[in-house]
Structures are given as C-alpha cells and as structure tokens.
Design a protein around this motif. Structure first.
Motif, mmCIF file in Angstrom:
data_model
loop_
_atom_site.group_PDB
_atom_site.id
_atom_site.type_symbol
_atom_site.label_atom_id
_atom_site.label_comp_id
_atom_site.label_asym_id
_atom_site.label_seq_id
_atom_site.Cartn_x
_atom_site.Cartn_y
_atom_site.Cartn_z
ATOM 1 N N GLU A 254 35.100 -3.265 -4.134
ATOM 2 C CA GLU A 254 35.914 -3.022 -5.330
ATOM 3 C C GLU A 254 35.604 -1.685 -5.989
ATOM 4 O O GLU A 254 36.453 -1.097 -6.659
ATOM 5 N N GLY A 255 34.394 -1.187 -5.798
ATOM 6 C CA GLY A 255 34.043 0.107 -6.383
ATOM 7 C C GLY A 255 34.891 1.246 -5.853
ATOM 8 O O GLY A 255 35.030 2.281 -6.520
ATOM 9 N N CYS A 256 35.460 1.067 -4.654
ATOM 10 C CA CYS A 256 36.301 2.116 -4.061
ATOM 11 C C CYS A 256 37.729 2.098 -4.594
ATOM 12 O O CYS A 256 38.488 3.043 -4.356
ATOM 13 N N PHE A 257 38.114 1.024 -5.292
ATOM 14 C CA PHE A 257 39.500 0.909 -5.741
ATOM 15 C C PHE A 257 39.915 2.037 -6.680
ATOM 16 O O PHE A 257 41.070 2.448 -6.698
ATOM 17 N N ASN A 258 38.975 2.513 -7.482
ATOM 18 C CA ASN A 258 39.315 3.519 -8.492
ATOM 19 C C ASN A 258 38.951 4.946 -8.073
ATOM 20 O O ASN A 258 39.082 5.872 -8.866
ATOM 21 N N CYS A 259 38.495 5.110 -6.837
ATOM 22 C CA CYS A 259 38.122 6.455 -6.374
ATOM 23 C C CYS A 259 39.379 7.270 -6.074
ATOM 24 O O CYS A 259 40.307 6.784 -5.423
ATOM 25 N N ARG A 260 39.380 8.518 -6.513
ATOM 26 C CA ARG A 260 40.523 9.394 -6.269
ATOM 27 C C ARG A 260 40.135 10.652 -5.499
ATOM 28 O O ARG A 260 40.907 11.599 -5.428
ATOM 29 N N LYS A 261 38.930 10.659 -4.970
ATOM 30 C CA LYS A 261 38.475 11.826 -4.213
ATOM 31 C C LYS A 261 38.600 11.545 -2.715
ATOM 32 O O LYS A 261 37.852 10.759 -2.154
#
Length: 378
Positions: A254-261
């Motif tokens: 879930e930590g990757c859901f908000n990554c934009r890089k």
C-alpha cells in the motif's frame, strides 16, 4: 514517530539502518510494509522519521532536470547476458571501479531465503554477482550507516531509495556520494507474490528452500529467463512475463499507491527498460540528469549507445502502464489498486486467477487509454 507511517511505508529500510539502538524493524504484512519500534529501547532521537522518504515520493518527477537521454547496452557479453536490461548499470559501476572514481557501491544483495537488502561492494569483480532485477522490494538502506567508511560511493536504488539517501546525506552532511543511479519503477511487489508464484508454479514452499543463485532475465533476448538455483541442487526456471503476469498489481504494498516518482530524476542518472519500442535486443533507456552523470556516461567505454531526440517524450512512452498511474495519478487510482490487491488473494486458485487476470487487464488498458500528458512533451 515512525509507527505513524503505518502502511504508507515502502520498505526501504532507512529507518532500520539509521537507528542508533537497533530498535526499528520493518515487516511485510498482508497490506504491505510497516515499521515497528521496540519502545523499551527507543531513545526518541527521531532519526527514523528524518530519513523516511514518504514525504518525497508523492511529488512527481521534474522532467526539466533531464539533460539528455540515450538507449544503451553493454559491450561485454557476460555483463549483457546477466543484465536485466542489457547491463547498463553494471557497466557503469565496473567503469567507475576501473577508473578509481569510486571505492564502493551500494547495490542489492539477497540471503539464502531470497530476502533482499542493500549493502556495499568494493571491487569490480563483485558487480556481476548483483546484476539483474529482482522484482520485489529491497531494504536497500538497512546498511546505510556503513557509507561513512568509504571515500567515494555510487548509490544504486529505486526512486524511493534515492529519496531516502538524499535525506540521509543532508542530515549527516555527507560529501562522499560520487553518483546516484535510480532504477525506473512502475510499481512495488511484495515477497508474498514470489512465494505464492513458486508454490503455484513448482509446488514448492519458499520457506523450505535455500537459494544459492539468482539470475534475472538471463540470456540474449529481451525478456529472458529467471533462473533460481537452490543449495540442494534444484533449478527453477521460468519466464519473466509469466512471473509478472502472476504478481503485478496483485501484490503491491500500500505504501506504493501514493508514489508518483517513476524515473527518480533527482539522481544523477536514471536507467530502466524502454517498453516504448519493439526490439529483441536487451537495452536500457538512460536519462542523464546532472553534469556529473553526463560525464560518467559519455566516458564509459564499456557500453554502446545512441542518443534519443526527444528525451521527455521517450521516457513517457517507455512506460505505457506506469505513466498513467504515476504521472496522472487519477482519483480512482488508489481504490482500483486496492481492489486488484484484494483480487490477488485468489491467485493460487487457477480458475479464479484467470478471472482476476482478465479484470486486471481491462483495468490497466483503461489507464493506458488515458493517453499522455501534453504538458510534459517538449
């Protein structure tokens, strides 16, 4: 404190690596990664919070940082065969060790149970032992405190790792990082996906295996084979697309859901696959983002390369699924990814897996149809 990060954690291991009392541990749970603190040992120094990259990864890449872009592959046959994308990163590391530009490099290691973590190598002959792509998250920064032992260091990692290293370097006023190399990242993958795949594909439990060798996309062709060897002589061979079809978007932390890089353009050099062109050759797309990165790349005599005419557009085209998810960041992205992650619990059931795979394909095609952001083209 770091516990408040919760499942926003991306599992980079920076909090573990910097903790002076060894009290922080990041664990993989069903939802993703989560840091835990032993309160009896914690001295409330807050170093763990200061190096955590989650505040940085939701900021999109700045495409104005790109100086030039190239497609390249290694001139060395062994490096080319072992590299997931033609051996670009390995070639650069070997070159820098040869020229004594660096005396250490932070790369990915694996233990006998194929748990991934970062540590330092100090010789060019070690590079090929760490080449290839693992397709699951690595605690890349768990040994980051060792960096002060060296004079000149190359750092290799995903965009989230690069952001954590930048925070660590600023906090400790480091001057010995010679170059940072970011690897393109579409989405994270949990180890449970690997475990479930091995169970379904080979009817083996990963916890009962001890691995002695890992080769990723090995061979001449672009996709290649993933080859695992165990200490008791077993050899597990499977196709790269077969594995990604099983794990991708079903085992996303879930930590990757908000990554934009996507590309990690705060690094000196960014490298990854170019899925925007049709070719059987293994090659990597390289974005050079700083003067030092450009100097290293152009002076490296271990690679063949050619420049691309429109760097930003080429990078955007290289990741047809990841770009809509990370650049556009549509409002439905997070709930859709959570839905696909929930569907992943059916993956070991063959009839249900066929249905969930079809749903995933339809959803991802919908994202691809969003097109490409005109504002980024130049």
């Amino acid at each position: 404190m770091i516990e408040k990060v919760g499942f926003n954690c991306v599992g980079c291991g920076a909090c573990e690596g910097i903790c002076p009392t060894n009290t922080v541990k990041v664990k993989e749970l069903d939802r993703g990664y989560k840091p835990f603190v032993n309160r009896e040992l914690c001295i409330n120094c807050k170093l763990c919070v200061k190096v955590c990259p989650i505040q940085n990864i939701n900021i999109p890449d700045d495409y104005t940082k790109i100086k030039r872009a190239y497609r390249c592959w290694s001139r060395n046959k062994s490096v080319y065969l072992k590299g997931a994308s033609g051996g670009g990163v390995s070639s650069l590391l070997i070159y820098m060790f040869d020229k004594k530009l660096i005396d250490a490099a932070l790369v990915t290691f694996y233990d006998k149970n194929l748990n991934l973590y970062g540590d330092f190598i100090t010789d060019k002959n070690e590079v090929l032992n760490h080449s290839g792509a693992f397709y699951q998250q690595s605690k890349q920064l768990v040994n980051i405190n060792k960096i002060t032992r060296f004079h000149s260091v190359a750092v290799v990692g995903l965009p989230c790792h690069i952001e954590a290293v930048r925070r660590f370097a600023e906090l400790n006023k480091l001057k010995n990082i010679y170059v940072m190399i970011s690897l393109f990242c579409t989405i994270g993958r949990m180890k449970k996906g690997f475990e479930d795949f091995i169970k379904k594909r080979f009817n083996l439990e990963v916890r009962n295996l001890e691995f002695s060798e890992y080769k990723s996309r090995y061979g001449k062709s672009r996709l290649g084979d993933i080859i695992l060897k165990t200490k008791d002589g077993k050899e597990l061979i499977y196709k790269y697309p077969e594995y990604l079809n099983f794990v991708d978007y079903f085992y996303t932390p879930e930590g990757c859901f908000n990554c934009r890089k996507m590309f990690g353009l705060n690094a000196d050099i960014s490298i990854g696959d170019d899925w925007g062109i049709k070719t059987t050759r293994k090659l990597c797309l390289v974005s050079v983002n700083t003067d030092r990165g450009l100097e290293i790349f152009l002076n490296c005599n271990l690679i063949k390369y050619y420049e691309v005419s429109n760097p930003v557009k080429t990078l955007l085209n290289s990741q047809p699924i990841g770009i809509p998810l990370k650049v556009f960041h549509p409002p439905l992205k997070v709930p859709v990814l959570k839905l696909m992650k929930a569907l992943g619990s059916f993956n070991t059931n063959v009839p249900l897996f066929r249905i969930t795979s079809l749903i995933r394909t339809i959803v991802l095609l919908g994202f691809i149809k969003l097109g490409k952001p005109k504002a980024y083209e130049r």
